[in-house]
Design a protein around this motif. Structure first.
Motif, PDB file in Angstrom:
ATOM      1  N   GLY A 237      44.438   5.293  14.465  1.00 12.46           N
ATOM      2  CA  GLY A 237      45.510   6.233  14.782  1.00 12.46           C
ATOM      3  C   GLY A 237      44.974   7.619  15.057  1.00 12.46           C
ATOM      4  O   GLY A 237      45.427   8.315  15.987  1.00 12.46           O
ATOM      5  N   ASN A 240      43.442   7.790  18.551  1.00  8.13           N
ATOM      6  CA  ASN A 240      44.439   7.842  19.624  1.00  8.13           C
ATOM      7  C   ASN A 240      44.990   9.253  19.817  1.00  8.13           C
ATOM      8  O   ASN A 240      45.092   9.742  20.953  1.00  8.13           O
ATOM      9  CB  ASN A 240      45.580   6.867  19.326  1.00  8.13           C
ATOM     10  CG  ASN A 240      45.279   5.451  19.761  1.00  8.13           C
ATOM     11  OD1 ASN A 240      45.711   5.007  20.816  1.00  8.13           O
ATOM     12  ND2 ASN A 240      44.527   4.732  18.952  1.00  8.13           N
ATOM     13  N   VAL A 241      45.340   9.914  18.711  1.00  9.48           N
ATOM     14  CA  VAL A 241      45.875  11.277  18.820  1.00  9.48           C
ATOM     15  C   VAL A 241      44.793  12.244  19.294  1.00  9.48           C
ATOM     16  O   VAL A 241      45.041  13.121  20.129  1.00  9.48           O
ATOM     17  CB  VAL A 241      46.459  11.727  17.471  1.00  9.48           C
ATOM     18  CG1 VAL A 241      46.935  13.174  17.544  1.00  9.48           C
ATOM     19  CG2 VAL A 241      47.609  10.829  17.061  1.00  9.48           C
ATOM     20  N   THR A 358      48.099   8.670  12.708  1.00 11.56           N
ATOM     21  CA  THR A 358      48.649   9.502  13.775  1.00 11.56           C
ATOM     22  C   THR A 358      49.325  10.753  13.206  1.00 11.56           C
ATOM     23  O   THR A 358      49.174  11.849  13.748  1.00 11.56           O
ATOM     24  CB  THR A 358      49.658   8.701  14.614  1.00 11.56           C
ATOM     25  OG1 THR A 358      50.655   8.131  13.749  1.00 11.56           O
ATOM     26  CG2 THR A 358      48.966   7.586  15.377  1.00 11.56           C
ATOM     27  N   THR A 361      46.580  13.178  11.653  1.00  9.46           N
ATOM     28  CA  THR A 361      45.745  13.780  12.701  1.00  9.46           C
ATOM     29  C   THR A 361      46.535  14.791  13.516  1.00  9.46           C
ATOM     30  O   THR A 361      46.010  15.847  13.882  1.00  9.46           O
ATOM     31  CB  THR A 361      45.189  12.686  13.625  1.00  9.46           C
ATOM     32  OG1 THR A 361      44.505  11.723  12.826  1.00  9.46           O
ATOM     33  CG2 THR A 361      44.229  13.271  14.643  1.00  9.46           C
TER      34      THR A 361
END
Length: 405
Positions: A237, A240-241, A358, A361
């Motif tokens: 996660g 991805n961010v 997510t 972050t």
């Protein structure tokens, strides 16, 4: 030099197991749901509400429901049979998707949209857990099991390339609600095809209820690996961010960057399934997660586009085998008749970790810099690597022998 033909031969041998090609094909269709549903629900909610905040709440509602429901559906499949649970889940899911579409068309209130998405997530058929159980129960050859679980991971990476593309095309050509209906159709066809597969029916033996105190408890022997899975998902996660934030700074396309990472994951999964690697599974998992965590730190540097693409390809490659190894460990520590529920807990751990990653972050980048996001991902992944050494105090097999009080 890597023996590519040897790797391909191992995939051919695994796919020669009677009935397995159909399970693999059906499992891929079922997994397309994961690559399509969040984006389709998000875009549909945004279209009818005009708010990305409501769209985010809708996808969160789906994710929370799926996290809660996955082990419940897994236990139901172990207890009542795979085919019966898949068919029941599919019928309920079709009704849930229809409820979401009707809500979006006629009652697009935020709370109703979130509730409808929650309903969709709560009746997700246990397709992934069932196919993983088939790969680890119906298939007895150790190398074939390893190869098929690696193929599972490869398909998971692949659907996050194909799924968003399909949704994007449907949204551009028709509408987001059509993308939602297409998602339901793909999931329905895949789950019903899987339910009727001969390999599923051959393994489909309903079991009697477990003793009362163990009917729905935390699976014995699984705490360590599920903690590893959750922390590794925090790292995913975070990546991805961080990639989205880095793409904004670079003026690059975030979809391109994430797609390159997914390609690396496909390559890593493919090679893991085609090789015979020495060492115990926890040691292998520790190695790939440590490599993954260290490589994430490079995302915090101000690299150019080409260097960033190379780093992302390597990050995906390092993380690719992790899903297969985690699934192998979960299967090895699950007692007979509880494996599907164990895979349901694996799904929940992944979703919980990803959501935490997510959120954490995003907060770190908002209050610091992109480098902080990379640090979050690296720390979580290295912590997951260290936690692979946790040994279960009591395995599921031992727990299954304890008599009911």
């Amino acid at each position: 030099m890597l023996n590519t033909m040897g790797a391909l031969n191992r995939y051919r041998e695994a796919l020669r197991v009677p009935g397995i090609p159909r399970v693999v094909a059906a499992a891929f269709l079922c997994r397309l749901l994961a690559g399509m549903v969040s984006l389709a629900l998000l875009l549909a909610a945004v279209e009818v509400s005009g708010s990305y905040a409501i769209g985010g709440a809708v996808t969160a509602g789906y994710a929370v429901a799926l996290t809660i429901a996955a082990p419940v559906w897994g236990r139901r499949a172990d207890r009542l049979g795979f085919s019966r649970s898949l068919v029941t889940g599919t019928v309920l899911q079709v009704l849930a998707f229809a409820t979401f579409v009707l809500t979006a068309l006629f009652f697009p209130e935020p709370l109703l949209l979130v509730a409808a998405a929650f309903l969709v997530g709560s009746v997700n058929p246990p397709s992934g857990a069932v196919s993983s159980t088939i790969f680890t129960t119906y298939v007895t050859a150790p190398q074939a099991r390893t190869t098929l679980l690696a193929l599972n991971g490869l398909m998971t990476e692949g659907v996050f390339i194909v799924g968003p593309m399909l949704v994007g095309v449907l949204v551009a050509v028709i509408s987001p609600l059509v993308a939602v209906m297409a998602t339901a159709l793909v999931s329905t066809v895949g789950a019903l095809w899987l339910a009727g597969a001969p390999a599923v029916r051959a393994t489909d033996r309903p079991r009697p209820p477990a003793p009362a105190e163990r009917r729905f408890a935390w699976p014995p022997g699984q705490f360590g690996i599920l903690f590893v899975v959750a922390m590794a998902a925090v790292g995913i996660g975070a990546v991805n961010v961080t990639v989205v934030a880095r793409s904004t700074d670079m003026g690059a396309n975030a979809g391109l960057l994430l797609g390159v990472m997914a390609v690396g994951g496909v390559l890593g999964s493919f090679l893991y399934g085609g090789l015979k690697l020495p060492g115990r599974l926890p040691s292998l998992l520790m190695a790939v997660l440590a490599l993954y965590g260290v490589s994430i730190l490079l995302l915090g540097l101000e690299l150019g586009l080409l260097a960033t693409l190379c780093v992302l390809l390597f990050i995906g490659f390092a993380n690719g085998p992790a899903d297969a190894i985690e699934s192998q460990i979960v299967a090895d520590r699950a007692a007979e008749g509880t494996r599907t529920q164990a895979f349901g807990w694996l799904t929940s751990a992944n979703w919980i970790g990803f959501a935490a990653g997510t959120s954490l972050t995003g907060f770190a980048i908002e209050n610091g810099s992109v480098a902080y996001g990379a640090i979050v991902g690296a720390v979580a992944s290295l912590l997951a690597a260290a936690a692979t050494m946790i040994r279960p105090r009591r395995t599921a097999e031992v727990a299954a022998e304890i008599p009911a009080k």
